[in-house]
Design a protein around this motif. Structure first.
Motif, mmCIF file in Angstrom:
data_model
loop_
_atom_site.group_PDB
_atom_site.id
_atom_site.type_symbol
_atom_site.label_atom_id
_atom_site.label_comp_id
_atom_site.label_asym_id
_atom_site.label_seq_id
_atom_site.Cartn_x
_atom_site.Cartn_y
_atom_site.Cartn_z
ATOM 1 N N GLY A 261 0.654 -1.208 -0.070
ATOM 2 C CA GLY A 261 0.171 0.054 -0.005
ATOM 3 C C GLY A 261 0.752 1.169 0.137
ATOM 4 O O GLY A 261 2.237 1.228 0.156
ATOM 5 N N THR A 262 0.206 2.408 -0.304
ATOM 6 C CA THR A 262 0.868 3.703 0.044
ATOM 7 C C THR A 262 0.145 4.562 0.775
ATOM 8 O O THR A 262 -1.369 4.714 0.648
ATOM 9 N N VAL A 263 0.670 5.500 1.635
ATOM 10 C CA VAL A 263 -0.097 6.582 2.147
ATOM 11 C C VAL A 263 0.888 7.911 1.808
ATOM 12 O O VAL A 263 1.914 7.980 1.812
ATOM 13 N N VAL A 264 0.011 9.048 1.504
ATOM 14 C CA VAL A 264 0.591 10.285 1.101
ATOM 15 C C VAL A 264 -0.130 11.309 1.853
ATOM 16 O O VAL A 264 -1.359 11.393 1.733
ATOM 17 N N VAL A 265 0.725 12.342 2.478
ATOM 18 C CA VAL A 265 0.172 13.578 3.090
ATOM 19 C C VAL A 265 0.864 14.610 2.593
ATOM 20 O O VAL A 265 2.180 14.644 2.698
ATOM 21 N N LEU A 266 0.264 15.702 2.348
ATOM 22 C CA LEU A 266 0.516 16.990 1.943
ATOM 23 C C LEU A 266 -0.244 17.972 2.795
ATOM 24 O O LEU A 266 -1.040 18.123 2.745
ATOM 25 N N ASP A 267 0.897 19.098 2.999
ATOM 26 C CA ASP A 267 0.401 20.192 3.839
ATOM 27 C C ASP A 267 1.066 21.400 2.740
ATOM 28 O O ASP A 267 2.193 21.733 2.539
ATOM 29 N N GLY A 268 -0.081 21.935 2.315
ATOM 30 C CA GLY A 268 0.228 23.330 1.432
ATOM 31 C C GLY A 268 0.708 24.466 2.364
ATOM 32 O O GLY A 268 0.295 24.532 3.112
ATOM 33 N N VAL A 269 1.826 24.979 1.471
ATOM 34 C CA VAL A 269 2.353 26.086 2.412
ATOM 35 C C VAL A 269 1.593 27.577 2.094
ATOM 36 O O VAL A 269 1.436 27.775 0.850
ATOM 37 N N THR A 270 0.972 28.082 3.057
ATOM 38 C CA THR A 270 0.154 29.198 2.824
ATOM 39 C C THR A 270 1.211 30.319 2.551
ATOM 40 O O THR A 270 1.708 30.777 3.151
ATOM 41 N N PRO A 271 0.794 30.892 1.419
ATOM 42 C CA PRO A 271 1.638 32.113 0.947
ATOM 43 C C PRO A 271 1.284 33.516 1.466
ATOM 44 O O PRO A 271 -0.009 33.507 1.967
ATOM 45 N N PRO A 272 1.743 34.464 1.691
ATOM 46 C CA PRO A 272 1.765 35.778 1.892
ATOM 47 C C PRO A 272 0.599 36.459 1.108
ATOM 48 O O PRO A 272 0.382 35.818 -0.108
ATOM 49 N N ILE A 273 0.200 37.433 1.391
ATOM 50 C CA ILE A 273 -1.315 37.919 0.835
ATOM 51 C C ILE A 273 -0.569 38.411 -0.717
ATOM 52 O O ILE A 273 -1.480 38.376 -1.722
ATOM 53 N N ASP A 274 0.504 39.006 -0.745
ATOM 54 C CA ASP A 274 1.065 39.440 -2.037
ATOM 55 C C ASP A 274 1.271 38.420 -3.090
ATOM 56 O O ASP A 274 1.151 37.200 -2.801
ATOM 57 N N ASP A 275 1.609 38.873 -4.202
ATOM 58 C CA ASP A 275 1.716 37.971 -5.368
ATOM 59 C C ASP A 275 3.062 36.931 -5.129
ATOM 60 O O ASP A 275 4.020 37.157 -4.665
ATOM 61 N N ASP A 276 2.460 35.748 -5.669
ATOM 62 C CA ASP A 276 3.420 34.419 -5.451
ATOM 63 C C ASP A 276 3.709 34.057 -6.937
ATOM 64 O O ASP A 276 4.463 33.036 -6.987
ATOM 65 N N GLY A 277 3.605 34.959 -7.850
ATOM 66 C CA GLY A 277 3.736 34.453 -9.407
ATOM 67 C C GLY A 277 2.856 33.372 -9.880
ATOM 68 O O GLY A 277 3.439 32.786 -11.127
ATOM 69 N N CYS A 278 1.919 32.896 -9.289
ATOM 70 C CA CYS A 278 1.173 31.880 -9.808
ATOM 71 C C CYS A 278 -0.310 32.160 -9.741
ATOM 72 O O CYS A 278 -0.730 32.864 -9.019
ATOM 73 N N VAL A 279 -0.996 31.718 -10.888
ATOM 74 C CA VAL A 279 -2.496 32.131 -10.912
ATOM 75 C C VAL A 279 -3.008 31.130 -10.274
ATOM 76 O O VAL A 279 -4.384 31.203 -10.451
ATOM 77 N N HIS A 280 -2.589 29.700 -9.885
ATOM 78 C CA HIS A 280 -3.296 28.797 -9.176
ATOM 79 C C HIS A 280 -3.125 28.999 -7.423
ATOM 80 O O HIS A 280 -2.156 29.629 -7.157
ATOM 81 N N ASP A 281 -4.239 28.557 -6.960
ATOM 82 C CA ASP A 281 -4.203 28.570 -5.504
ATOM 83 C C ASP A 281 -3.354 27.180 -4.918
ATOM 84 O O ASP A 281 -3.096 26.278 -5.690
ATOM 85 N N VAL A 282 -3.300 27.240 -3.713
ATOM 86 C CA VAL A 282 -2.332 26.228 -3.004
ATOM 87 C C VAL A 282 -3.044 24.869 -3.388
ATOM 88 O O VAL A 282 -2.698 23.798 -3.435
ATOM 89 N N PRO A 283 -4.705 24.757 -2.843
ATOM 90 C CA PRO A 283 -5.014 23.636 -3.153
ATOM 91 C C PRO A 283 -5.120 22.979 -4.360
ATOM 92 O O PRO A 283 -5.153 21.600 -4.784
ATOM 93 N N TRP A 284 -4.968 23.949 -5.577
ATOM 94 C CA TRP A 284 -4.867 23.148 -6.940
ATOM 95 C C TRP A 284 -3.573 22.803 -6.906
ATOM 96 O O TRP A 284 -3.199 21.451 -7.513
ATOM 97 N N PHE A 285 -2.445 23.304 -6.317
ATOM 98 C CA PHE A 285 -1.089 22.679 -6.179
ATOM 99 C C PHE A 285 -1.073 21.358 -5.399
ATOM 100 O O PHE A 285 -0.744 20.372 -6.265
ATOM 101 N N THR A 286 -1.548 21.265 -4.308
ATOM 102 C CA THR A 286 -1.230 20.090 -3.452
ATOM 103 C C THR A 286 -2.089 18.666 -4.060
ATOM 104 O O THR A 286 -1.870 17.823 -4.143
ATOM 105 N N ALA A 287 -3.329 18.997 -4.966
ATOM 106 C CA ALA A 287 -4.095 18.206 -5.374
ATOM 107 C C ALA A 287 -3.364 17.354 -6.829
ATOM 108 O O ALA A 287 -3.486 16.211 -6.769
#
Length: 261
Positions: A31-57
């Motif tokens: 079997g396999t187990v995977v857990v991710l914790d997305g890093v919450t960015p500051p409010i200003d620009d992070d250079g990406c048009v996607h949010d963190v849940p999009w990335f972690t998924a």
């Protein structure tokens, strides 16, 4: 195997940035187990048009698929390929060189009839329980080594992010996989395991309610939901008592508990 998963958002006003999965190969063994914790960015620009849940998924999905379908790859190789695959999905639309490009911490395990592989990157945790009941915590403590005065500054912390002498997260560079804490344990030496994001490890690391063996005992008796409920109760009591200021009173919290049958 038998698995239980629980997750709670840190705030009802924000999406849960954690991600978790447990898989059983078609062969029925391992079997396999995977857990991710997305890093919450500051409010200003992070250079990406996607949010963190999009990335972690997307990163979590790639990690799960590759770890289950490619037993010939080590978990470091799985992580490198998953990072590259995820980066390729938004390389044309986003600035992946930005220090705050979407990223995540993670813990994962994969097992078969003979061995249990593990990999941890940054402040997630993986707990391995031996047949005698002893518990070993697999941790990446590099973020903990960063002095508090630096961690209180986003700019100072970013200068150490994914740098030698600092700490590493899964973002857009596959090379960080080389820095993950990884290893293998004989299957006969592991009867159960747990993967936790740092919102769940608060029970041990922030509130000091017990050690890792005590934490595992809570998971065995009350399940992941029980552990997360305990964390939320401690956070509420701390707030009511006027405890010290924290950037997040409540954090996204996720726990996966697996018995390797």
């Amino acid at each position: 195997m038998r698995t239980e998963v629980a997750t709670l958002p840190g705030s009802p006003e924000r999406p849960n940035e954690d991600w978790a999965a447990a898989t059983l190969p078609a062969s029925g063994e391992g079997g396999t187990v995977v857990v991710l914790d997305g890093v919450t960015p500051p409010i200003d620009d992070d250079g990406c048009v996607h949010d963190v849940p999009w990335f972690t998924a997307r990163l979590g999905g790639a990690l799960t698929e590759l770890s289950a379908s490619r037993p010939d790859l080590t978990l470091r190789e799985v992580l490198a390929r998953a990072i590259r695959r995820t980066a390729d999905t938004h390389r044309e639309s986003c600035d992946l060189s930005h220090v705050r490009t979407p990223q995540a911490t993670l813990a994962m395990a994969r097992w078969n009839a003979t061995s249990v592989e593990h990999l941890v990157l940054s402040d997630a945790a993986l707990l391995l329980e031996a047949p005698d009941g002893s518990v070993r915590a697999v941790l990446d403590d590099r973020l903990d080594r960063v002095p508090d005065e630096i961690r209180r500054s986003l700019e100072a912390t970013d200068r150490l992010r994914n740098q030698q002498g600092g700490f590493f997260t899964a973002a857009a560079d596959p090379e960080v996989a080389r820095h993950a804490v990884a290893g293998t344990t004989p299957r006969s030496a592991v009867r159960a395991l747990a993967a936790l994001t740092d919102g769940a490890t608060r029970w041990v690391e922030l509130f000091g309610e017990g050690d890792w063996a005590d934490c595992f005992a809570v998971l065995r008796k009350e399940g992941p939901h029980g552990l997360l409920a305990r964390v939320r109760a401690l956070e509420a009591a701390d707030e009511a008592a006027g405890g010290p200021f924290r950037w997040k009173l409540h954090d996204d919290a996720t726990a996966v508990f697996a018995v390797l049958l």
